[in-house]
Design an enzyme around this catalytic site. Structure first.
Site, PDB file in Angstrom:
ATOM      1  N   ASP A   1       0.832  -1.286   0.162  1.00 27.71           N
ATOM      2  CA  ASP A   1       0.045   0.052   0.237  1.00 27.71           C
ATOM      3  C   ASP A   1       0.934   1.306  -0.144  1.00 27.71           C
ATOM      4  O   ASP A   1       0.220   2.306  -0.212  1.00 27.71           O
ATOM      5  CB  ASP A   1      -0.956   0.060   1.262  1.00 27.71           C
ATOM      6  CG  ASP A   1      -2.008  -1.023   1.156  1.00 27.71           C
ATOM      7  OD1 ASP A   1      -2.142  -1.748   0.259  1.00 27.71           O
ATOM      8  OD2 ASP A   1      -2.617  -0.942   2.112  1.00 27.71           O
TER       9      ASP A   1
ATOM     10  N   GLY B   1      -5.562  -1.343  -1.542  1.00 25.10           N
ATOM     11  CA  GLY B   1      -5.278  -0.134  -0.899  1.00 25.10           C
ATOM     12  C   GLY B   1      -6.168   0.460   0.012  1.00 25.10           C
ATOM     13  O   GLY B   1      -7.150   1.151  -0.255  1.00 25.10           O
TER      14      GLY B   1
ATOM     15  N   ARG C   1       0.196  -8.941  -5.014  1.00 25.24           N
ATOM     16  CA  ARG C   1       1.138  -8.991  -4.001  1.00 25.24           C
ATOM     17  C   ARG C   1       1.771 -10.138  -3.840  1.00 25.24           C
ATOM     18  O   ARG C   1       2.841 -10.451  -3.008  1.00 25.24           O
ATOM     19  CB  ARG C   1       0.778  -8.618  -2.676  1.00 25.24           C
ATOM     20  CG  ARG C   1      -0.428  -9.607  -1.957  1.00 25.24           C
ATOM     21  CD  ARG C   1      -0.943  -9.068  -0.802  1.00 25.24           C
ATOM     22  NE  ARG C   1      -1.637  -9.978  -0.061  1.00 25.24           N
ATOM     23  CZ  ARG C   1      -2.223  -9.831   0.880  1.00 25.24           C
ATOM     24  NH1 ARG C   1      -2.697  -8.711   1.463  1.00 25.24           N
ATOM     25  NH2 ARG C   1      -2.756 -10.591   1.542  1.00 25.24           N
TER      26      ARG C   1
HETATM   27  O1  FBP Z   1      -6.672 -10.130   2.847  1.00 25.93           O
HETATM   28  P1  FBP Z   1      -5.847  -9.656   3.764  1.00 25.93           P
HETATM   29  O2  FBP Z   1      -4.599 -10.522   3.758  1.00 25.93           O
HETATM   30  O3  FBP Z   1      -6.114  -9.257   5.080  1.00 25.93           O
HETATM   31  O4  FBP Z   1      -5.114  -8.269   3.152  1.00 25.93           O
HETATM   32  C1  FBP Z   1      -5.767  -7.339   2.615  1.00 25.93           C
HETATM   33  C2  FBP Z   1      -4.952  -6.010   2.763  1.00 25.93           C
HETATM   34  O5  FBP Z   1      -3.595  -6.116   2.432  1.00 25.93           O
HETATM   35  C3  FBP Z   1      -3.482  -4.706   1.904  1.00 25.93           C
HETATM   36  O6  FBP Z   1      -2.815  -4.684   0.689  1.00 25.93           O
HETATM   37  C4  FBP Z   1      -1.926  -4.290   2.511  1.00 25.93           C
HETATM   38  O7  FBP Z   1      -2.271  -4.367   4.057  1.00 25.93           O
HETATM   39  P2  FBP Z   1      -1.045  -4.448   5.178  1.00 25.93           P
HETATM   40  O8  FBP Z   1       0.072  -3.483   4.791  1.00 25.93           O
HETATM   41  O9  FBP Z   1      -1.691  -4.218   6.185  1.00 25.93           O
HETATM   42  O10 FBP Z   1      -0.509  -5.819   4.927  1.00 25.93           O
HETATM   43  C5  FBP Z   1      -4.390  -3.885   2.262  1.00 25.93           C
HETATM   44  O11 FBP Z   1      -4.577  -3.155   0.940  1.00 25.93           O
HETATM   45  C6  FBP Z   1      -5.441  -4.697   2.172  1.00 25.93           C
HETATM   46  O12 FBP Z   1      -6.698  -4.291   2.549  1.00 25.93           O
END
Ligand code: FBP
Ligand code: ADP
Ligand code: MG
Length: 525
Positions: free
Chosen positions: A297, A341, A451
């Site tokens: 993010d 994001g 990611r």
């Molecule tokens: O489904 P998950 O693993 O909880 O991750 C979703 C989240 O990961 C992110 O890409 C990054 O979040 P973090 O930086 O807290 O890891 C957020 O934009 C998104 O909401």
């Protein structure tokens, strides 16, 4: 002390200054947009310039005092002073065992005097001199926008170290969501530790959970184990959200005999790591806690970018390209892409800029309307009529005010967001059906694909440098710090300074303006 940071299109108001923004139309943080929205369009449009006014008007700073600049800089230097183990323990350093030229630890007399970073070395945090508070993205302290230098500590190996490498037990932990480059950082930390002469290196599995959940054994790490892990995405150690109490984690650190803990994670992880550092200090433990910021993010303050962001953008723009091809090839085609994001729109903004095919980019920091003459839907209709197709890119945290709130949170306490992608898809279909001229909507949600991939070349280099510097910071005796890149230089920052708020896209920044120029989208309010 008042401060505004604005780096590469991001704004932060230090929450300590929030009292300054308690009235009127001042909207320092995205969560305040709804309040801002209520005060009407004119006031809302003044939101970001008002930040500047609010800070300029800070009561404690007397700009008629010829010493105000010196006072500001002293206070800034104090805030950015790096917490050190010496602060709570009586420690003597020893000459470093780290050598640039040899792969094995060097005896003291072989250590060359050059190539080490002096503790007094600094990097300049901000490099633009703004002529006016109305300059795009201006960060001014006084009404004249005076040039005030703000310095942060330079990262790198020191000549003196505070641990005996052959007695050190080092732990590495990866928390939060996945991010390209986690394995690259783990790998470089292990390599660098071994060069110092550390023999006991372990990974804690599945984030903070690994400290307390039974059956999750430490993962022994060495150059041989991590040699090729950068060739794949994910984390060798696994990740998780949620966790135990800080006190339980520190009990576990004590019981395991960990001397140095490397914590890879985002905002939440940094808050956790800082709490761990403070608890260790309270217990007078000689434990160094050093973070490496990880998040696609890119929502960590003060840094040019976090590792994994570049790779995520590269993947995201592939999704936009696909959406474009689908939309262009369909009759009245609309390509819709939802990107990650949670509260910051950096991925959506940068992917839109890099693909060059986005007509509409929607981010959490900029409110928008769907309906009405200035709404997104009418603009899409205009695009279909004039170009035959359209591409819309939306960040997951955008337009949450248009969705029903669930008040649910994930294990880490992050708000579970409504699905703006699905909502937009439905609303676009409904709108075009009602106009009697249906559009062919192709919806792409590449969420985890952006990611769960290997770091690209640029991120791999960033990970390498950050990982190495994390080890140098720990051996230098710092604790409660994180590593980052500021204005292309690698620096150490106190964790307390980077967790005061997430970093947001500044709608008044040049970068957002460039995005608008590229998409050609109007103001949707
Ligand atoms: O489904 P998950 O693993 O909880 O991750 C979703 C989240 O990961 C992110 O890409 C990054 O979040 P973090 O930086 O807290 O890891 C957020 O934009 C998104 O909401
Ligand atoms: N304020 C906090 N204090 C202590 N630990 C926290 C805090 N916020 C989050 N954490 C812990 O940090 C870890 C990662 O947080 P999360 O928000 O999921 O990811 P990220 O670090 O990427 O933002 C979780 O295990 C969570 O319990
Ligand atoms: Mg987070």
């Amino acid at each position: 002390m008042a401060s505004i940071y604005n780096i590469n299109g991001a704004t932060l108001i230090n929450p300590r200054q929030r009292s300054l923004h308690s009235s009127g139309d001042v909207c320092p943080l995205s969560s305040d947009y709804s309040r801002c929205r209520k005060v009407g369009r004119q006031a809302r449009n003044r939101c970001f310039p008002s930040i500047i006014r609010a800070v300029v008007a800070k009561p404690e700073l007397d700009f008629s005092d010829p010493n105000w600049k010196r006072q500001f800089q002293e206070e800034f230097a104090n805030r950015f002073n790096l917490p050190h183990l010496r602060d709570h323990l009586d420690l003597k350093p020893r000459p470093t065992t780290f050598s640039h030229k040899n792969r094995s630890p060097q005896p003291v007399d072989c250590v060359s005097a050059n190539g080490y970073v002096n503790d007094d070395d600094r990097a300049l945090l901000k490099v633009i001199k703004f002529a006016s508070p109305n300059s795009a993205g201006a960060e001014c302290i006084d009404p004249d926008c005076s040039w005030v230098e703000t310095w942060v500590h330079r990262a790198g190996p020191r000549k003196q170290i505070y641990f005996e490498p052959d007695q050190v037990k080092a732990g590495i932990i990866t928390c939060g969501g996945l991010c390209p480059g986690l394995n690259d950082v783990i790998r470089q930390i292990v390599f660098t530790l071994e060069i110092y002469g550390v023999k006991k290196i372990f990974g804690i599995p599945y984030g903070f959970r690994g400290f307390f959940e039974e059956g999750l054994a430490e993962v022994p790490l060495s150059r041989a184990v991590v040699q090729n892990i950068n060739l794949q995405g994910g984390s060798l150690l696994g990740v998780s959200r949620g966790g135990a109490s800080v006190s339980d984690i520190v009990d576990s650190i004590q019981a395991r005999g960990i001397d140095i803990l490397f914590v890879l994670g985002g905002n939440g992880t940094h808050a956790g790591a800082n709490a761990i550092h403070n608890e260790c200090r309270k217990r007078k433990m000689k434990v160094s806690v050093v973070c490496v910021p990880k998040t696609i993010d890119n929502d960590i303050l003060l840094m040019d970018k976090t590792f994994g962001f570049d790779t995520a953008v590269e993947e995201a723009q592939r999704a936009i390209n696909s959406a474009y091809i689908e939309a262009r090839s369909a009759y009245h085609g609309i390509g819709l892409v939802k990107l990650m994001g949670r509260s910051s729109g950096f991925i959506a903004m940068h992917a839109s800029l890099s693909s060059g095919q986005t007509d509409v980019c929607l981010i959490p920091e900029v409110p928008f309307k769907l309906e009405g003459p200035y709404g997104v839907l009418q603009h899409l209709e205009h695009l279909i009529q004039t170009k035959g197709s359209a591409v819309l890119c939306v960040a997951e945290g955008a337009g949450q005010d248009l969705l029903e709130k669930s008040n649910a949170t994930d294990a880490s306490g992050n708000v579970v967001l409504g699905d703006i992608g699905v909502h937009l898809q439905q609303q676009i279909k409904k709108y075009f059906k009602s106009t009697g001229f249906p559009a062919d909507v192709k919806y792409i949600d590449p969420t985890y694909m952006i990611r769960a991939c290997r770091a690209n070349a640029s991120d791999a280099i960033l990970c390498t440098v950050l990982g190495q510097n994390a080890v140098h910071g720990a051996f230098a005796g710092f604790s409660g710090i994180t590593v980052g890149i500021c204005n292309t230089h690698y620096v150490y920052l106190p964790i307390s300074e980077v967790i005061t708020s997430p970093r947001y896209v500044d709608p008044n920044s040049r970068m957002w303006h460039r995005c608008l120029t590229s998409t050609g989208q109007p103001d949707f309010m």
